[in-house]
Write an enzyme that holds these catalytic residues in place. Structure first.
Site, short mmCIF file in Angstrom:
data_model
loop_
_atom_site.label_atom_id
_atom_site.label_comp_id
_atom_site.label_asym_id
_atom_site.label_seq_id
_atom_site.Cartn_x
_atom_site.Cartn_y
_atom_site.Cartn_z
N CYS A 116 5.14 -9.43 -8.79
CA CYS A 116 5.84 -10.02 -7.64
C CYS A 116 5.27 -9.48 -6.32
O CYS A 116 4.93 -10.27 -5.42
CB CYS A 116 7.34 -9.75 -7.75
SG CYS A 116 7.78 -8.04 -8.11
N1 LIG Z 1 11.97 -8.52 -12.99
C1 LIG Z 1 10.99 -8.92 -12.18
O1 LIG Z 1 11.20 -9.25 -10.98
C2 LIG Z 1 9.60 -9.03 -12.71
C3 LIG Z 1 9.25 -8.64 -14.00
N2 LIG Z 1 7.96 -8.78 -14.44
C4 LIG Z 1 7.53 -8.34 -15.78
O2 LIG Z 1 8.21 -9.09 -16.77
C5 LIG Z 1 8.33 -8.31 -17.95
C6 LIG Z 1 9.80 -8.32 -18.36
O3 LIG Z 1 10.52 -7.70 -17.29
P1 LIG Z 1 12.07 -7.92 -17.11
O4 LIG Z 1 12.45 -9.26 -17.60
O5 LIG Z 1 12.35 -7.55 -15.70
O6 LIG Z 1 12.61 -6.77 -18.09
P2 LIG Z 1 14.01 -6.66 -18.86
O7 LIG Z 1 14.14 -5.24 -19.25
O8 LIG Z 1 15.08 -7.28 -18.06
O9 LIG Z 1 13.79 -7.55 -20.16
C7 LIG Z 1 12.84 -7.22 -21.15
C8 LIG Z 1 13.26 -7.85 -22.46
O10 LIG Z 1 12.29 -7.50 -23.46
C9 LIG Z 1 12.97 -6.93 -24.58
N3 LIG Z 1 12.12 -5.96 -25.26
C10 LIG Z 1 11.79 -4.72 -24.85
N4 LIG Z 1 10.97 -4.13 -25.75
C11 LIG Z 1 10.80 -5.03 -26.76
C12 LIG Z 1 10.08 -5.01 -27.97
N5 LIG Z 1 9.35 -3.95 -28.35
N6 LIG Z 1 10.13 -6.12 -28.77
C13 LIG Z 1 10.85 -7.19 -28.41
N7 LIG Z 1 11.58 -7.27 -27.27
C14 LIG Z 1 11.54 -6.20 -26.44
C15 LIG Z 1 14.19 -6.27 -23.97
O11 LIG Z 1 15.17 -6.01 -24.96
P3 LIG Z 1 16.21 -4.78 -24.79
O12 LIG Z 1 17.36 -5.34 -24.05
O13 LIG Z 1 16.51 -4.41 -26.20
O14 LIG Z 1 15.50 -3.68 -24.06
C16 LIG Z 1 14.61 -7.33 -22.94
O15 LIG Z 1 15.33 -8.36 -23.54
C17 LIG Z 1 7.86 -6.90 -17.63
O16 LIG Z 1 6.58 -6.67 -18.14
C18 LIG Z 1 7.86 -6.89 -16.11
O17 LIG Z 1 6.86 -6.02 -15.66
C19 LIG Z 1 7.03 -9.36 -13.64
C20 LIG Z 1 7.31 -9.74 -12.36
C21 LIG Z 1 8.62 -9.55 -11.77
C1 LIG Z 2 11.89 -3.31 -7.88
C2 LIG Z 2 11.01 -2.89 -9.02
O1 LIG Z 2 11.26 -1.92 -9.71
N1 LIG Z 2 9.95 -3.62 -9.23
C3 LIG Z 2 9.01 -3.38 -10.28
C4 LIG Z 2 7.91 -4.39 -10.23
C5 LIG Z 2 8.37 -5.76 -10.46
C6 LIG Z 2 7.22 -6.67 -10.80
O2 LIG Z 2 6.52 -7.38 -10.17
O3 LIG Z 2 6.85 -6.57 -11.89
P1 LIG Z 2 5.74 -6.30 -12.85
O4 LIG Z 2 4.61 -5.58 -12.40
O5 LIG Z 2 6.49 -5.53 -13.82
O6 LIG Z 2 5.32 -7.58 -13.26
C7 LIG Z 2 8.35 -2.02 -10.15
O7 LIG Z 2 8.09 -1.59 -9.05
O8 LIG Z 2 7.97 -1.48 -11.19
#
Ligand SMILES: NC(=O)C1=CN([C@@H]2O[C@H](COP(=O)(O)OP(=O)(O)OC[C@H]3O[C@@H](n4cnc5c(N)ncnc54)[C@H](OP(=O)(O)O)[C@@H]3O)[C@@H](O)[C@H]2O)C=CC1
Ligand SMILES: CC(=O)N[C@@H](CCC(=O)OP(=O)(O)O)C(=O)O
Length: 309
Positions: A116
């Site tokens: 992001c």
């Molecule tokens: N949130 C954001 O704004 C952004 C996130 N991302 C990326 O997206 C990805 C997901 O992030 P986010 O959705 O925020 O994270 P969350 O922790 O909200 O969700 C992750 C999900 O993956 C599951 N999980 C974790 N480990 C495993 C595993 N070994 N096998 C199967 N399922 C698993 C978790 O389950 P459980 O509940 O059991 O832990 C949970 O349901 C990350 O790599 C993050 O860096 C990228 C850009 C922005």
């Molecule tokens: C607020 C906050 O904690 N943000 C996350 C990055 C969110 C994001 O862009 O995610 P990925 O790199 O995981 O895709 C961090 O800084 O680790």
């Protein structure tokens, strides 16, 4: 036949938002895993292999494991994690970042969805290095604030649940103070910077939204460009598409306060050029939803490119 889609991590923050975005669509067959089985590796592998496209919404290690499960399968992958964002075999999923990038995404087997903060920073910087107006060795500084959903389920709980031992009460906090945030390599390589950018992120007490700021000294840049030259490069780069908007200079000049939640709930990004003409300084600012163009919205955009929707 409808393309089969599996979202691995569909019950997490990014996964849930992707499901919301595709809920009303009838051009996809969505394969789903029950929440209680979300970590069942055998079932995940079966679903991953049955899908035409898998979107990985998992932590980095789990994303690498999922990719390894699919080595001999035909499934195409969009990875939202950090795991493959600088990997040569993966196409970078930021369609507006380079000419022809949308076409490369459409053809790709492996697509890495940008981070992001990276979307904001690269969105501001890449057009300038591409045009040669910002030298690759300029010492870039990036300051940013994100909504707390950027930290996923754990940070959401820490911010919202006052009963937790690890509750975060602060209205705003800086982190990654050692200047080694995981997005730095991605921002450096995808922006075309020779010098490692200094990146200082922070989190505010709001769920979704983000501002990414890149202040520049124009007198330290090739040809000492004017504020209007910087704006013109950005406007030209993003001409002809409707996801990234370069805000006109007069409109930016009239803004007294910029709200980081302005773009929350959208899948678009606004870019601003702030400053006073003739003063030799600009502050470039990207405004986006960390879960929109910053994650789930971008993943759906990439999905649509890949299936030709
Ligand atoms: N949130 C954001 O704004 C952004 C996130 N991302 C990326 O997206 C990805 C997901 O992030 P986010 O959705 O925020 O994270 P969350 O922790 O909200 O969700 C992750 C999900 O993956 C599951 N999980 C974790 N480990 C495993 C595993 N070994 N096998 C199967 N399922 C698993 C978790 O389950 P459980 O509940 O059991 O832990 C949970 O349901 C990350 O790599 C993050 O860096 C990228 C850009 C922005
Ligand atoms: C607020 C906050 O904690 N943000 C996350 C990055 C969110 C994001 O862009 O995610 P990925 O790199 O995981 O895709 C961090 O800084 O680790």
């Amino acid at each position: 036949m409808k393309p089969k889609l599996f979202i691995d991590g569909e019950h997490g923050t990014t996964g849930l938002q992707i499901r919301q975005r595709i809920a009303a669509r009838d051009d996809l067959e969505v394969l789903s895993i029950p929440e209680a089985e979300r970590r069942n590796a055998a079932l995940r592998e079966e679903l991953l292999k049955s899908a035409d496209i898998a979107i990985l919404c998992l932590p980095d290690d789990a994303a690498r494991e999922a990719v390894a499960m699919l080595t001999d399968a035909h499934t195409r992958i969009i990875d939202t994690s950090t795991a493959h964002r600088t990997h040569d075999d993966w196409v970078y999923g930021f369609a507006e970042s380079e000419p022809g990038q949308g076409e490369r995404i459409a053809e790709a087997r492996y697509v890495s969805n940008p981070g992001c903060y990276s979307t904001g920073a690269i969105g501001l910087l890449r057009p300038l290095t591409r045009a040669g107006i910002l030298p690759g060795d300029y010492p870039v500084t990036i300051n940013a604030v994100s909504g707390y959903t950027g930290g996923g389920k754990q940070m959401i709980a820490q911010m919202e649940d006052e009963a937790r031992d690890d509750h975060i009460a602060a209205p705003h906090f800086l982190y990654a103070t050692a200047l080694r945030h995981k997005h730095v390599p991605e921002i450096q390589s995808r922006s075309g910077l020779a010098v490692r950018p200094l990146f200082s992120p922070s989190v505010g007490r709001f769920a979704q939204g983000m501002l990414v700021q890149v202040p520049l000294h124009l007198d330290a840049m090739d040809g000492r460009p004017a504020m209007g030259d910087i704006h013109a490069v950005l406007a030209k780069h993003y001409d002809g598409q409707d996801i990234v908007e370069v805000v006109p200079l007069a409109e930016s000049a009239a803004i007294a306060r910029l709200d980081p939640t302005e773009m929350a709930g959208t899948d678009r990004m606004k870019l601003f050029v702030f400053g006073t003409d003739g003063d030799g300084q600009v502050n470039l600012v990207a405004s986006l939803d960390n879960l929109g163009k910053g994650a789930s919205g971008a993943a759906v955009q990439n999905l649509d490119l890949m299936i030709g929707a």
